[in-house]
Design a protein around this motif. Sequence first.
Motif, PDB file in Angstrom:
ATOM      1  N   ASP A 618       0.768  -1.192   0.098  1.00 44.80           N
ATOM      2  CA  ASP A 618       0.009   0.012   0.050  1.00 44.80           C
ATOM      3  C   ASP A 618       0.922   1.151   0.180  1.00 44.80           C
ATOM      4  O   ASP A 618       0.498   2.183   0.662  1.00 44.80           O
ATOM      5  CB  ASP A 618      -1.010   0.082   1.175  1.00 44.80           C
ATOM      6  CG  ASP A 618      -2.077  -1.101   1.183  1.00 44.80           C
ATOM      7  OD1 ASP A 618      -2.092  -1.562   0.005  1.00 44.80           O
ATOM      8  OD2 ASP A 618      -2.659  -1.537   2.309  1.00 44.80           O
ATOM      9  N   PHE A 619       1.932   1.269  -0.646  1.00 46.49           N
ATOM     10  CA  PHE A 619       2.770   2.320  -0.827  1.00 46.49           C
ATOM     11  C   PHE A 619       1.991   3.641  -1.521  1.00 46.49           C
ATOM     12  O   PHE A 619       1.421   3.479  -2.462  1.00 46.49           O
ATOM     13  CB  PHE A 619       4.133   2.264  -1.692  1.00 46.49           C
ATOM     14  CG  PHE A 619       5.229   3.424  -1.594  1.00 46.49           C
ATOM     15  CD1 PHE A 619       5.773   3.586  -0.377  1.00 46.49           C
ATOM     16  CD2 PHE A 619       5.098   4.266  -2.734  1.00 46.49           C
ATOM     17  CE1 PHE A 619       6.860   4.591  -0.615  1.00 46.49           C
ATOM     18  CE2 PHE A 619       6.144   5.336  -2.713  1.00 46.49           C
ATOM     19  CZ  PHE A 619       6.921   5.435  -1.740  1.00 46.49           C
ATOM     20  N   GLY A 620       2.055   4.856  -0.906  1.00 45.59           N
ATOM     21  CA  GLY A 620       1.320   5.768  -1.331  1.00 45.59           C
ATOM     22  C   GLY A 620      -0.075   6.064  -0.582  1.00 45.59           C
ATOM     23  O   GLY A 620      -0.744   7.253  -0.821  1.00 45.59           O
ATOM     24  N   LEU A 626       9.912   9.286  -1.041  1.00 45.50           N
ATOM     25  CA  LEU A 626      11.165   8.617  -1.642  1.00 45.50           C
ATOM     26  C   LEU A 626      12.322   8.540  -0.666  1.00 45.50           C
ATOM     27  O   LEU A 626      13.248   7.700  -0.785  1.00 45.50           O
ATOM     28  CB  LEU A 626      11.535   9.325  -2.936  1.00 45.50           C
ATOM     29  CG  LEU A 626      10.536   9.379  -4.078  1.00 45.50           C
ATOM     30  CD1 LEU A 626      11.188  10.174  -5.378  1.00 45.50           C
ATOM     31  CD2 LEU A 626      10.271   8.002  -4.404  1.00 45.50           C
ATOM     32  N   ASN A 627      12.214   9.667   0.257  1.00 47.29           N
ATOM     33  CA  ASN A 627      13.361   9.700   1.226  1.00 47.29           C
ATOM     34  C   ASN A 627      13.239   8.390   2.166  1.00 47.29           C
ATOM     35  O   ASN A 627      14.067   7.746   2.631  1.00 47.29           O
ATOM     36  CB  ASN A 627      13.139  10.902   2.130  1.00 47.29           C
ATOM     37  CG  ASN A 627      14.316  10.933   3.149  1.00 47.29           C
ATOM     38  OD1 ASN A 627      15.570  10.567   2.854  1.00 47.29           O
ATOM     39  ND2 ASN A 627      13.951  11.338   4.314  1.00 47.29           N
ATOM     40  N   LEU A 632      15.034   1.915   3.164  1.00 41.97           N
ATOM     41  CA  LEU A 632      14.654   0.652   3.585  1.00 41.97           C
ATOM     42  C   LEU A 632      15.279  -0.234   2.810  1.00 41.97           C
ATOM     43  O   LEU A 632      15.648  -0.080   1.679  1.00 41.97           O
ATOM     44  CB  LEU A 632      13.001   0.528   3.170  1.00 41.97           C
ATOM     45  CG  LEU A 632      12.213   1.625   4.063  1.00 41.97           C
ATOM     46  CD1 LEU A 632      10.559   1.383   3.766  1.00 41.97           C
ATOM     47  CD2 LEU A 632      12.384   1.145   5.627  1.00 41.97           C
ATOM     48  N   GLN A 633      15.421  -1.426   3.467  1.00 43.29           N
ATOM     49  CA  GLN A 633      16.083  -2.405   2.401  1.00 43.29           C
ATOM     50  C   GLN A 633      15.133  -3.628   2.200  1.00 43.29           C
ATOM     51  O   GLN A 633      14.679  -4.756   2.767  1.00 43.29           O
ATOM     52  CB  GLN A 633      17.296  -3.283   3.162  1.00 43.29           C
ATOM     53  CG  GLN A 633      18.364  -2.131   3.987  1.00 43.29           C
ATOM     54  CD  GLN A 633      19.016  -1.874   2.668  1.00 43.29           C
ATOM     55  OE1 GLN A 633      19.247  -2.553   1.803  1.00 43.29           O
ATOM     56  NE2 GLN A 633      19.328  -0.553   2.706  1.00 43.29           N
ATOM     57  N   ILE A 658       3.854  11.343 -10.628  1.00 40.20           N
ATOM     58  CA  ILE A 658       4.457  10.757  -9.330  1.00 40.20           C
ATOM     59  C   ILE A 658       4.641   9.201  -9.723  1.00 40.20           C
ATOM     60  O   ILE A 658       5.922   8.761  -9.171  1.00 40.20           O
ATOM     61  CB  ILE A 658       3.457  10.815  -8.462  1.00 40.20           C
ATOM     62  CG1 ILE A 658       3.087  12.289  -8.159  1.00 40.20           C
ATOM     63  CG2 ILE A 658       3.742   9.817  -7.092  1.00 40.20           C
ATOM     64  CD1 ILE A 658       1.885  12.391  -7.299  1.00 40.20           C
ATOM     65  N   LEU A 659       4.124   8.370 -10.216  1.00 43.97           N
ATOM     66  CA  LEU A 659       4.301   6.986 -10.558  1.00 43.97           C
ATOM     67  C   LEU A 659       5.818   6.832 -11.284  1.00 43.97           C
ATOM     68  O   LEU A 659       6.556   5.916 -11.255  1.00 43.97           O
ATOM     69  CB  LEU A 659       3.207   6.329 -11.248  1.00 43.97           C
ATOM     70  CG  LEU A 659       1.914   6.112 -10.399  1.00 43.97           C
ATOM     71  CD1 LEU A 659       0.853   5.285 -11.095  1.00 43.97           C
ATOM     72  CD2 LEU A 659       2.222   5.047  -9.367  1.00 43.97           C
TER      73      LEU A 659
END
Length: 716
Positions: A618-620, A626-627, A632-633, A658-659
């Motif tokens: 659920d990114f976004g 982006l920071n 994150l790994q 954005i995408l």
Amino acid sequence: MHKLLIVSIMMVMAILLMAFIFINHADNSLNNATYTTMNQQVDLCKQRISSKKYTDLTLLRVLSKELTNNDDIDDVLVRMENENNFTSVLYVDTNDDMHVSSRDMHITYSDLSKDIRRKISQSFLEKNSASIQMDYMNENEFVITYTVPVYDQSNQIMGVLCANSSLQSYTKLMKGTIHGGNLYITDLKDFYGIQKDEESKDVLAVLKHLDLSERINGLIGVNGDEHGIVVKNMGIRGWYICYVNSAKSLNNPIYLMSRATNFVLVVFVLVVILLFYIAYRMMEKNHREMEHITYTDRLTGALSTIRFIELVKSYDEKGYHYSLVVLNMRRFKFMNEILGREKSDEFLCRIVSCIKQSLQKDEFICRDSADVFYMLLMELDKNKISSRIDAMFHDIRNNTKDFSYEYEFSCGVISNVTEKEKYSFEQMLTNVMFALAQSKEMSSENICYFDEEVHKKKEFENYVESNMQQALDSQYFEMVLQPKIDLNTNKVVAAESLVRWRLEDGTYLPPSSFVGIFEKNRFCSKLDFYMLRKAIAQIREWMDMGIEPVNISVNQSKIVFYHENYISELKALLNEYHVSAKYITLEVLESTVIEDIEMFNQILYEVRRLGFSISLDDFGSGYSSLNVLSQLQIDELKIDRIFLHTNSEIGNQKTKWILESIISFAKKSHILVVVEGVESNQDDLFIKKLGADVGQGYYYGRPLSVSSFSDLIRDK
């Protein structure tokens, strides 16, 4: 208590009835004894009168023979009078010539009364007779007149001998037979007193107003007392013996014993009734005390719960409309600890006192437990109810300022009649406590009204929480797999495991209805491991079936991801099924990461060492940047469907920029990009153009059962 009163009255009535029956039986027995004695005495009188009459008639017949051969009739008559107890003697021949023993008396046959002439006529027909009538010599006295026929030597009737005798001889006979009382002889018109007592005038006055007839047995009242009366034919035509006496006079010992027995019985009955009355009063007092204890809260004087329920149910039966209010004081147990039991009890009493002053007609308050109070208000309007309750709170605070203790009330309210339905009392109790529970969940003092929709939601939550463990144990949580498509080859390369809850009736609950509840009550930690086990077991099954497994991504909540034994449990699962971790991708939400990126990366390191891939789901949808992504790994980035569902043209252009930035950054960071929520051909073309790696959504395929998905990858 009403039943007890009825029983007591019935017992007293039974005792009174028994006493009445006994006294009545005793009086009847005494009267019967009196009648028997009086009858015996009157019968004896009759016998003696009959014997006396027979003797006098026999004597007169013997004397009549002296007239047969004697020419000097007058001398014979004088001698008869002098030598016997006759007051006068006369002789009448067949020619109605009459001779009288008294030489000074000059009367003829025609001067005699009709009754005497009738008797004389009967004697001429050979009949003896005795009758009582006025003395022809002295009209102020009654005498007994005997008549017998006189025969000549040829045994032919030559005349009739008639003799008068005083009643005194009969009086002596009767007096010797009768014991006390008043004795009369009567022709039912006049009474001749044989024996009298001090009540004779009163008795005679009563008798003269009675219609007497032969053989009367009964009771008459004289001066308020009952007297027995016996009237019998005395054996002389037209005349009767009348005997009047009281039991007191006739059977004085029996009478005294009967009255003493009746008196003792009456006293006994009165004592028993008094004892019953005292016992009843004591039981009534005890009942009132028990009722007070049962129906009243002994500390505050409010109604008890039992009485409150009885009254409310009676209101339901009468069809009253009302509202039920429940109050609960927050932090009351701390008041007990701080102020002490005595002060806390006084505080509760003041609460009840203030509320009672605010109650209107037919309203009441009940104390259910330590600091829980129920009220019944004859109001349905919420604004009026709120206004009244607020006024009560204000009065309570003004009246408890000296306690120097900060407190708040929680309050739940429900009306028995709403726009949708009418509640029973049992439903109201349940629902008002639900409203109170809602009030407690709020931070400040408030009045919470029962809401049916909220209640249904809570009911469902309760159902879920009551059945989730059993469903987990019974494996009612089923895994379905939604295909994930390689956008370059359009082939299935992976799947996401989703959960469905199968109910006992065969229907399913969607995840949206229970996942939120599980996150709140932390049951999701158990479900996450359960689903992870299901996914690993399925990989093992595909391998055993000779099917090349595809990667399965499994959601992992924040609770389970930060569990202290998380890594060891992952190892145990891999060892149990002998499956490589490369087939499993662990999906974590963006909100799980953002709180502590450093801690998250430490766990990521351990998880990735085991061979698992990590996907940021659920990114976004949250506070994505982006920071954050750069820190994150992770192995996979799942872009939320929100980016695909922008309506405006300007919005679409911004979304595209954005995408493009996210996908570009991900590719440079060697992170696989997955876009979920693809529902149309337009969405498919859009994400392909942006350079996404994998697509997921209804456009490619709905979630499938394990068997259906297995068929899908077997045929690829």
